[in-house]
Scaffold this motif. Structure first.
Motif, short mmCIF file in Angstrom:
data_model
loop_
_atom_site.label_atom_id
_atom_site.label_comp_id
_atom_site.label_asym_id
_atom_site.label_seq_id
_atom_site.Cartn_x
_atom_site.Cartn_y
_atom_site.Cartn_z
N MET A 137 0.85 -1.18 0.00
CA MET A 137 0.00 0.00 0.00
C MET A 137 0.89 1.24 0.00
O MET A 137 1.80 1.35 0.82
N LYS A 138 0.62 2.17 -0.92
CA LYS A 138 1.36 3.43 -1.01
C LYS A 138 0.51 4.55 -0.41
O LYS A 138 -0.61 4.78 -0.85
N ILE A 139 1.08 5.19 0.63
CA ILE A 139 0.34 6.23 1.34
C ILE A 139 1.14 7.52 1.34
O ILE A 139 2.30 7.55 1.76
N ALA A 140 0.53 8.59 0.86
CA ALA A 140 1.12 9.92 0.95
C ALA A 140 0.70 10.53 2.27
O ALA A 140 -0.46 10.41 2.68
N ILE A 141 1.64 11.17 2.94
CA ILE A 141 1.35 11.83 4.21
C ILE A 141 1.79 13.27 4.09
O ILE A 141 2.95 13.56 3.80
N GLY A 142 0.83 14.17 4.28
CA GLY A 142 1.12 15.59 4.26
C GLY A 142 1.08 16.13 5.68
O GLY A 142 0.17 15.78 6.45
N ILE A 143 2.04 16.95 6.03
CA ILE A 143 2.04 17.63 7.32
C ILE A 143 2.01 19.12 7.03
O ILE A 143 2.98 19.67 6.49
N SER A 144 0.90 19.76 7.35
CA SER A 144 0.76 21.19 7.11
C SER A 144 1.13 21.94 8.39
O SER A 144 1.56 21.34 9.37
N GLY A 145 0.93 23.24 8.39
CA GLY A 145 1.38 24.07 9.50
C GLY A 145 0.45 24.19 10.68
O GLY A 145 0.76 24.90 11.63
N ALA A 146 -0.67 23.50 10.68
CA ALA A 146 -1.59 23.58 11.81
C ALA A 146 -0.95 22.98 13.05
O ALA A 146 -0.07 22.12 12.96
N SER A 147 -1.40 23.41 14.19
CA SER A 147 -0.96 22.78 15.43
C SER A 147 -1.39 21.32 15.42
O SER A 147 -2.43 20.97 14.87
N GLY A 148 -0.56 20.47 16.01
CA GLY A 148 -0.87 19.05 16.02
C GLY A 148 0.07 18.25 15.12
O GLY A 148 -0.28 17.18 14.65
N ALA A 149 1.29 18.76 14.92
CA ALA A 149 2.26 18.05 14.09
C ALA A 149 2.54 16.65 14.61
O ALA A 149 2.91 15.76 13.85
N GLY B 220 -1.65 11.61 -11.75
CA GLY B 220 -2.60 10.52 -11.58
C GLY B 220 -2.08 9.20 -12.10
O GLY B 220 -2.59 8.13 -11.74
N SER B 221 -1.06 9.22 -12.94
CA SER B 221 -0.51 7.97 -13.46
C SER B 221 0.32 7.24 -12.41
O SER B 221 0.68 6.08 -12.60
N ASN B 222 0.64 7.92 -11.33
CA ASN B 222 1.39 7.28 -10.23
C ASN B 222 0.69 7.56 -8.92
O ASN B 222 1.29 8.00 -7.95
N CYS B 223 -0.59 7.32 -8.90
CA CYS B 223 -1.42 7.68 -7.77
C CYS B 223 -1.15 6.79 -6.55
O CYS B 223 -0.89 5.60 -6.67
N ASP C 202 -5.37 16.70 -4.47
CA ASP C 202 -6.27 16.86 -5.61
C ASP C 202 -6.22 15.61 -6.51
O ASP C 202 -7.26 15.13 -6.96
N VAL C 203 -5.03 15.09 -6.73
CA VAL C 203 -4.87 13.88 -7.55
C VAL C 203 -5.56 12.69 -6.89
O VAL C 203 -6.28 11.93 -7.55
N VAL C 204 -5.38 12.54 -5.59
CA VAL C 204 -6.03 11.44 -4.87
C VAL C 204 -7.54 11.53 -5.02
O VAL C 204 -8.22 10.53 -5.27
N LEU C 205 -8.09 12.74 -4.89
CA LEU C 205 -9.54 12.92 -5.06
C LEU C 205 -9.98 12.60 -6.48
O LEU C 205 -10.97 11.88 -6.68
N LYS C 206 -9.28 13.13 -7.46
CA LYS C 206 -9.72 12.92 -8.85
C LYS C 206 -9.61 11.47 -9.28
O LYS C 206 -10.36 11.01 -10.12
N GLU C 207 -8.68 10.74 -8.68
CA GLU C 207 -8.52 9.32 -8.99
C GLU C 207 -9.40 8.43 -8.10
O GLU C 207 -9.30 7.21 -8.14
#
Length: 188
Positions: A1-13, A74-77, A108-113
């Motif tokens: 399973m390939k999982i992308a993890i994004g960490i944005s600037g909100a509190s709760g890193a 999307g070709s490497n989703c 966006d790619v994850v949603l569109k795919e």
């Protein structure tokens, strides 16, 4: 399973960090990290960890500005993506389709795919604009999962509370961790 993890600037890193820690030793799971500049700063302020510490937990990591990275196509989703924590700015940009950086483009790619997108939105209280963005994302197929603490599992530490939210994410990903599912009463 390939999982992308994004960490944005909100509190709760700690949520993104802990998710990476929990996935790091799992066989059959490949993690791809996108850490925003503000996420990097918040991570250090809240945990004392450097970006290099978090990157070392991921199989792959990408600069936020690398809009040509494989996560942008999307070709490497990915099979799924989790943004933990997810700032209101990031959530709103995803909802509006404003793909100004790799974190937002990958979502966006994850949603569109039609793949699984889980957003641990960190803000309170929500105003109507926030709620409308969440509704739009839910209608697009995203899972809005604010890390709201629960107490029926009798947490003894802050990490118990964090792990409860991370356990919920792992369940949503179809990767339950039997060793820490105290909150469901399934530990033997």
């Amino acid at each position: 399973m390939k999982i992308a993890i994004g960490i944005s600037g909100a509190s709760g890193a700690i949520y993104g960090l802990r998710l990476l820690e929990r996935l790091h030793s799992r066989s059959g799971v490949e993690t791809h990290l996108i850490l925003s500049k503000s996420g990097e700063k918040t991570l250090f302020l809240e945990t004392g960890k450097l970006a290099a510490d978090v990157r070392s937990l991921a199989d792959y990591w990408y600069p936020l500005e690398d809009i040509g990275a494989r996560l942008a196509s999307g070709s490497n989703c990915m099979d799924a993506m989790v943004v933990a924590p997810c700032s209101i700015h990031t959530m709103s940009s995803i909802a509006a389709g404003i793909t100004s950086n790799l974190l937002i483009r990958a979502a966006d790619v994850v949603l569109k795919e039609r793949r699984k997108l889980i957003l641990l939105v960190r803000e309170t209280p929500f105003h109507l604009g926030h709620l409308r963005s969440m509704t739009a994302l839910a209608e697009m197929g995203a899972i809005i999962a604010p890390p709201i603490p629960a107490f029926y599992h009798h947490p003894e530490t802050v990490m118990d509370i964090v792990d409860h939210s991370v356990d919920r994410v792992l369940d949503l990903l179809g990767l339950p961790d039997q060793a820490v599912r105290r909150w469901q009463g399934t530990v033997k």
